[in-house]
Design a protein around this motif. Structure first.
Motif, PDB file in Angstrom:
ATOM      1  N   ARG A   1       0.851  -1.203   0.000  1.00 57.85           N
ATOM      2  CA  ARG A   1       0.000   0.000   0.000  1.00 57.85           C
ATOM      3  C   ARG A   1       0.882   1.247   0.000  1.00 57.85           C
ATOM      4  NH1 ARG A   1      -3.577  -1.035   4.439  1.00 57.85           N
ATOM      5  NH2 ARG A   1      -4.718  -2.341   2.983  1.00 57.85           N
ATOM      6  N   THR A   2       0.533   2.208  -0.861  1.00 57.81           N
ATOM      7  CA  THR A   2       1.360   3.397  -1.046  1.00 57.81           C
ATOM      8  C   THR A   2       0.474   4.618  -1.280  1.00 57.81           C
ATOM      9  OG1 THR A   2       3.101   2.080  -2.068  1.00 57.81           O
ATOM     10  CG2 THR A   2       3.156   4.410  -2.536  1.00 57.81           C
ATOM     11  N   SER A   3       0.977   5.774  -0.869  1.00 61.51           N
ATOM     12  CA  SER A   3       0.297   7.028  -1.210  1.00 61.51           C
ATOM     13  C   SER A   3       1.340   8.034  -1.669  1.00 61.51           C
ATOM     14  CB  SER A   3      -0.510   7.565  -0.029  1.00 61.51           C
ATOM     15  OG  SER A   3       0.338   7.953   1.013  1.00 61.51           O
TER      16      SER A   3
ATOM     17  N   ARG B   1       6.295  -2.820  -5.683  1.00 57.29           N
ATOM     18  CA  ARG B   1       6.513  -3.241  -4.291  1.00 57.29           C
ATOM     19  C   ARG B   1       5.923  -4.632  -4.057  1.00 57.29           C
ATOM     20  NH1 ARG B   1       6.057   1.958  -0.400  1.00 57.29           N
ATOM     21  NH2 ARG B   1       5.998   0.295   1.131  1.00 57.29           N
TER      22      ARG B   1
ATOM     23  N   GLN C   1      -3.541   0.321  -3.577  1.00 60.81           N
ATOM     24  CA  GLN C   1      -3.187  -0.994  -3.060  1.00 60.81           C
ATOM     25  C   GLN C   1      -3.546  -2.053  -4.093  1.00 60.81           C
ATOM     26  OE1 GLN C   1      -5.667  -1.361   0.480  1.00 60.81           O
ATOM     27  NE2 GLN C   1      -6.880  -2.908  -0.571  1.00 60.81           N
TER      28      GLN C   1
ATOM     29  N   THR D   1       1.513   6.087  -8.875  1.00 59.63           N
ATOM     30  CA  THR D   1       1.208   5.479  -7.580  1.00 59.63           C
ATOM     31  C   THR D   1       0.948   3.990  -7.753  1.00 59.63           C
ATOM     32  OG1 THR D   1       0.182   7.571  -6.943  1.00 59.63           O
ATOM     33  CG2 THR D   1      -0.199   5.690  -5.505  1.00 59.63           C
TER      34      THR D   1
ATOM     35  N   ALA E   1       4.148   2.100  -8.367  1.00 62.25           N
ATOM     36  CA  ALA E   1       4.929   1.877  -7.151  1.00 62.25           C
ATOM     37  C   ALA E   1       4.368   0.699  -6.363  1.00 62.25           C
ATOM     38  CB  ALA E   1       4.935   3.143  -6.293  1.00 62.25           C
ATOM     39  N   VAL E   2       3.044   0.621  -6.271  1.00 61.94           N
ATOM     40  CA  VAL E   2       2.407  -0.489  -5.559  1.00 61.94           C
ATOM     41  C   VAL E   2       2.711  -1.815  -6.263  1.00 61.94           C
ATOM     42  CG1 VAL E   2       0.177  -1.530  -4.967  1.00 61.94           C
ATOM     43  CG2 VAL E   2       0.585   0.890  -4.511  1.00 61.94           C
TER      44      VAL E   2
END
Length: 169
Positions: free
Chosen positions: A13-15, A50, A81, A43, A46-47
Motif C-alpha cells: 500500500r502506497t500514497s 513493491r 493498493q 502510484t 509503485a504499488v
C-alpha cells in the motif's frame, strides 16, 4: 531469495501527494485530467513494483472516474493498493483525494478513482511470476471479488474482439 507466496494488500500500500500549480492547468483553469492520470499511474506502478518485488508495467486501465474538478493550490493525494494478484498480473485500485493547501483540518474531497492492471516483467521484458494476495479484512475480500469480476469482463471483452476480427478475415 524467493518472494512469499501470499502477501497482504498492506504490504505494498502506497500514497503519493503533490501540490497542484499553474503548470498543471488545462484551458478551463482546473487541473488537467492527464496530470491526475499520470499521478494515478505512478502510484499504482509503485504499488505493483513493491508487491511483485521488481519491475512492473502498466497493461491496462480498466476505469478512471473523475468525480470533482481539482484546482490550482489543491494538495492531491493518491492512495493505492493491490486488489487482486494472478500469475503475472495484478489489479491496483487507486483513490484520489484533494484538499486546499491553506485549509488544514478540512475533510479531503474524493475527486477520482481508477483501476489499473500491471504485469511484472523480467529483465528481458517477458512476464514473471508475482506473489499471490492474502486479503485480511472484509473490505479487502470485497475488493478482491470485485477485481475478479472486472478481470472476467476484461477477458470476455478481449475474446469478443478477437473473435470479431477473426470473422472479418
Amino acid at each position: 531469495m524467493s518472494a512469499p507466496l501470499l502477501l497482504p494488500p498492506s504490504h505494498a500500500r502506497t500514497s503519493l501527494s503533490l501540490l497542484m500549480d499553474q503548470s498543471h492547468v488545462n484551458l478551463l483553469g482546473t487541473v488537467h485530467g492527464g496530470v491526475i492520470m499520470r499521478l494515478v499511474d505512478s502510484t499504482a506502478g509503485a504499488v505493483a513494483q513493491r508487491h511483485s518485488g521488481g519491475p512492473a508495467v502498466t497493461a491496462a486501465m480498466d476505469d478512471m472516474a473523475f468525480l470533482e474538478p481539482v484546482k490550482v493550490g489543491d494538495i492531491v493525494r493518491t492512495m493505492a493498493q493491490v486488489n487482486w494478484a494472478g500469475r503475472t498480473s495484478m489489479e491496483i485500485g487507486v483513490r484520489v483525494e484533494s484538499e486546499p493547501w491553506n485549509e488544514a483540518g478540512r475533510e479531503p474531497l474524493h475527486v477520482a478513482s481508477a483501476y489499473l492492471v500491471f504485469v511484472a516483467v523480467e529483465d528481458a521484458g517477458g512476464p514473471r511470476l508475482v506473489p499471490g494476495l492474502r486479503p485480511e479484512s472484509a473490505t479487502e475480500r470485497r475488493r478482491m471479488r470485485e477485481a475478479e469480476i472486472r478481470r472476467s469482463h476484461r477477458l470476455a471483452r478481449k475474446a469478443e474482439i478477437v473473435a470479431g476480427r477473426a470473422s472479418d478475415g
